[in-house]
Scaffold this active site. Structure first.
Site, PDB file in Angstrom:
ATOM      1  N   LEU A  94       0.848  -1.179   0.000  1.00 13.68           N
ATOM      2  CA  LEU A  94       0.000   0.000   0.000  1.00 13.68           C
ATOM      3  C   LEU A  94       0.891   1.239   0.000  1.00 13.68           C
ATOM      4  O   LEU A  94       2.098   1.155   0.220  1.00 13.68           O
ATOM      5  CB  LEU A  94      -0.905   0.001   1.234  1.00 13.68           C
ATOM      6  N   SER A  95       0.293   2.390  -0.217  1.00 14.17           N
ATOM      7  CA  SER A  95       1.111   3.603  -0.233  1.00 14.17           C
ATOM      8  C   SER A  95       1.808   3.803   1.105  1.00 14.17           C
ATOM      9  O   SER A  95       2.938   4.279   1.156  1.00 14.17           O
ATOM     10  CB  SER A  95       0.270   4.828  -0.600  1.00 14.17           C
ATOM     11  N   GLU A  96       1.139   3.441   2.221  1.00 11.92           N
ATOM     12  CA  GLU A  96       1.784   3.470   3.530  1.00 11.92           C
ATOM     13  C   GLU A  96       1.285   2.326   4.414  1.00 11.92           C
ATOM     14  O   GLU A  96       0.124   1.916   4.325  1.00 11.92           O
ATOM     15  CB  GLU A  96       1.542   4.788   4.271  1.00 11.92           C
ATOM     16  N   THR A  97       2.195   1.857   5.258  1.00 16.30           N
ATOM     17  CA  THR A  97       1.902   0.917   6.339  1.00 16.30           C
ATOM     18  C   THR A  97       2.459   1.540   7.610  1.00 16.30           C
ATOM     19  O   THR A  97       3.565   2.098   7.600  1.00 16.30           O
ATOM     20  CB  THR A  97       2.553  -0.446   6.091  1.00 16.30           C
ATOM     21  N   HIS A 131      -2.977  10.678   5.615  1.00 15.89           N
ATOM     22  CA  HIS A 131      -4.003   9.637   5.753  1.00 15.89           C
ATOM     23  C   HIS A 131      -3.534   8.519   6.675  1.00 15.89           C
ATOM     24  O   HIS A 131      -4.351   7.966   7.425  1.00 15.89           O
ATOM     25  CB  HIS A 131      -4.475   9.149   4.362  1.00 15.89           C
TER      26      HIS A 131
END
Length: 292
Positions: free
Chosen positions: A46-49, A78
């Site tokens: 994902l774009s961030e974890t 987010h």
């Protein structure tokens, strides 16, 4: 020995689940090292974890580390809201009833809690609330240099004169931002970033008068393995500081993002007492355990 850790996947910036921007959250990350965190973030893709840890600062409710598939970030929007929602959903009890204090690489970030209109009333359920973070200070601001602006115009496929305004909007990730004439122009873009593959670029344009929202914004991040981020809190935060600071936008507005990707993100911006608050709906869509 393998450990089972609480895991959540949270949709952020959309009142309709699965229409915003997801973030993966490891709630019990106490003894994970940096290499393990980076590997997990690369795997989730994902774009961030994010990884929730006990705070070092006694003023904070928890400490957060934020990873893209390729690197760690000091702050991201987010993931901040999604992680707060996951922490509340897992039984986190903030020191203050009306706000959460997050510790991260950018310092302490206040997250304000308010009931979601028409939602359930259980205050421990993150999906019942709208959360908003106080925008951190920008690390870099001011106009973009001419050479980089020329590269951006070429990458976007627009004439330099079509860029109505530009600014460094960097509060950690390294954002640059440019303003075009309309939301339709923003949505029509098909960029080619081959000449600036590491760009982190926000592009915004105004919706027509009378529309429900003021701006459409897109976030292009070819250098982090995600060509376009669906809905981006950090970018909206620093863009709001730019626009409101130069009287280019009202002190309260909403922006849409993700439309070009089939999402329906809505970001709420409010300026109060010299602070910019960036908010949106959150929904905990997946609850489970991760084995490490």
């Amino acid at each position: 020995m393998s450990q089972h850790r609480r895991f959540a996947q949270v949709d952020v910036f959309s009142a309709v689940p699965f229409h915003g921007n997801p973030v993966a959250v490891i709630v019990d990350a106490d003894d994970l090292d940096e290499e393990q965190m980076a590997r997990i973030a690369n795997w989730t893709n994902l774009s961030e974890t994010t990884f929730i840890l006990p705070p070092d600062d006694p003023a904070a409710d928890y400490r957060l580390r934020i990873f893209t598939p390729h690197r760690e970030l000091p702050f991201a929007g987010h993931p901040t809201l999604g992680s707060a929602a996951a922490w509340l959903d897992a039984g986190g009890a903030p020191k203050h009833a009306d706000r959460i204090v997050q510790e991260c690489g950018a310092g302490l970030v206040d997250i304000r809690r308010s009931p979601r209109r028409g939602g359930p009333t259980d205050p421990t359920d993150g999906s019942s609330e709208t959360l908003a973070f106080a925008a951190p200070d920008r690390l870099r601001s001011g106009p973009l240099d001419d050479a980089y602006l020329d590269q951006i115009a070429a990458a976007l496929g627009v004439d330099r004169a079509e860029i109505l305004g530009h600014q460094w909007a960097d509060n950690g990730p390294g954002w640059a931002a440019v303003r075009l004439s309309s939301a339709d122009q923003v949505l029509a873009l098909t960029p080619d970033f081959s000449a600036i593959p590491d760009a982190k670029l926000g592009v915004l344009g105004a919706h027509p008068d009378g529309a429900d929202h003021e701006y459409e914004i897109r976030a292009f991040v070819p250098g982090v393995g995600v060509a376009e981020d669906p809905v981006t809190g950090s970018l909206n935060a620093s863009v709001a500081q730019w626009l409101i600071g130069e009287n280019l936008a009202p002190t309260s507005y909403t922006a849409t993002q993700g439309t070009a990707l089939g999402r329906s993100g809505v970001v709420s911006i409010t300026a109060e007492d010299d602070e910019i608050w960036v908010g949106g709906a959150t929904s905990v869509c997946i609850r489970g355990t991760v084995h490490t």
